[in-house]
Design a protein around this motif. Structure first.
Motif, PDB file in Angstrom:
ATOM      1  N   GLY A  64      10.145 -16.587  -4.307  1.00 15.70           N
ATOM      2  CA  GLY A  64       8.718 -16.477  -4.561  1.00 15.70           C
ATOM      3  C   GLY A  64       8.185 -17.755  -5.166  1.00 15.70           C
ATOM      4  O   GLY A  64       8.651 -18.848  -4.844  1.00 15.70           O
ATOM      5  N   ARG A 155       8.885  -5.918  -6.082  1.00 17.54           N
ATOM      6  CA  ARG A 155       8.510  -7.227  -6.628  1.00 17.54           C
ATOM      7  C   ARG A 155       8.897  -7.352  -8.093  1.00 17.54           C
ATOM      8  O   ARG A 155       8.766  -6.422  -8.874  1.00 17.54           O
ATOM      9  N   SER A 172       6.451 -14.700  -9.691  1.00 17.14           N
ATOM     10  CA  SER A 172       6.399 -13.522  -8.849  1.00 17.14           C
ATOM     11  C   SER A 172       7.415 -13.703  -7.724  1.00 17.14           C
ATOM     12  O   SER A 172       7.322 -14.652  -6.951  1.00 17.14           O
ATOM     13  N   ASP A 174      10.042 -11.749  -4.655  1.00 16.41           N
ATOM     14  CA  ASP A 174      10.324 -10.612  -3.790  1.00 16.41           C
ATOM     15  C   ASP A 174      11.715 -10.730  -3.205  1.00 16.41           C
ATOM     16  O   ASP A 174      12.224 -11.850  -3.036  1.00 16.41           O
TER      17      ASP A 174
END
Length: 175
Positions: A64, A155, A172, A174
């Motif tokens: 991310g 997430r 962030s 994933d």
């Protein structure tokens, strides 16, 4: 003279005791208290929150972006992490690659812990590794990530900091 087959009622002490108001109340309570206890416990169990869903394992890899505001300008770039093991809770080891402004990590070892919700990691950053600027300040070079996965979500979101530097990056990632 009394009719045949008639026997006078004998008031024994037991029969007499069972007809007093206290005895009647006691008999009533002996029957009602277990029923009330069962109802209270049934309703109490029904009011408990449902069991939480089972903890999902830590994915084998995450990728991310990190975002930071440095010198009044926002900056953002990529971060990738891979983890050893089966994703169970407990100690975590793996590798991270991060492109920073002054410092970065290229397949740098990371270690930390995973409790099924929070992922806490430490790694090192190196000057000029994957960084667009030369001669940057890397602080102590120790980077700390504190990421959280909300239940039911895939997430991971949180913060990253480098010891010795005042800024905090939002992260962030994933699977």
């Amino acid at each position: 003279m009394e009719p045949a087959g008639y026997a006078p009622a004998r008031w024994t002490s037991q029969k007499l005791a069972m007809t007093t108001p206290a005895a009647i109340i006691l008999m009533f309570l002996r029957r009602i208290v277990p029923l009330a206890a069962m109802l209270v416990s049934t309703f109490g169990i029904a009011q408990l929150s449902p069991l939480p869903p089972p903890l999902a394992p830590l994915p084998a890899s995450l990728s991310g972006r990190w975002t930071i505001t440095a010198s009044g300008r926002p900056a953002s770039d990529i971060v990738t992490m891979s983890f050893d093991g089966q994703g169970q809770t407990g100690p975590v080891k793996g590798r991270v690659s991060l492109r920073g402004l002054d410092c970065g990590s290229l397949d740098e070892p990371l270690s930390g812990s995973w409790d099924g919700v929070d992922l806490r990691l430490e790694t090192a950053q190196r000057p000029e590794v994957g960084a667009p600027r030369a001669d940057g300040n890397c602080g102590t070079a120790r980077a700390t990530f504190v990421l959280r996965r909300k239940p039911g979500d895939t997430r991971f979101e949180g913060e990253a900091r480098v010891d010795g530097l005042g800024s905090v990056a939002t992260v962030s990632l994933d699977p």
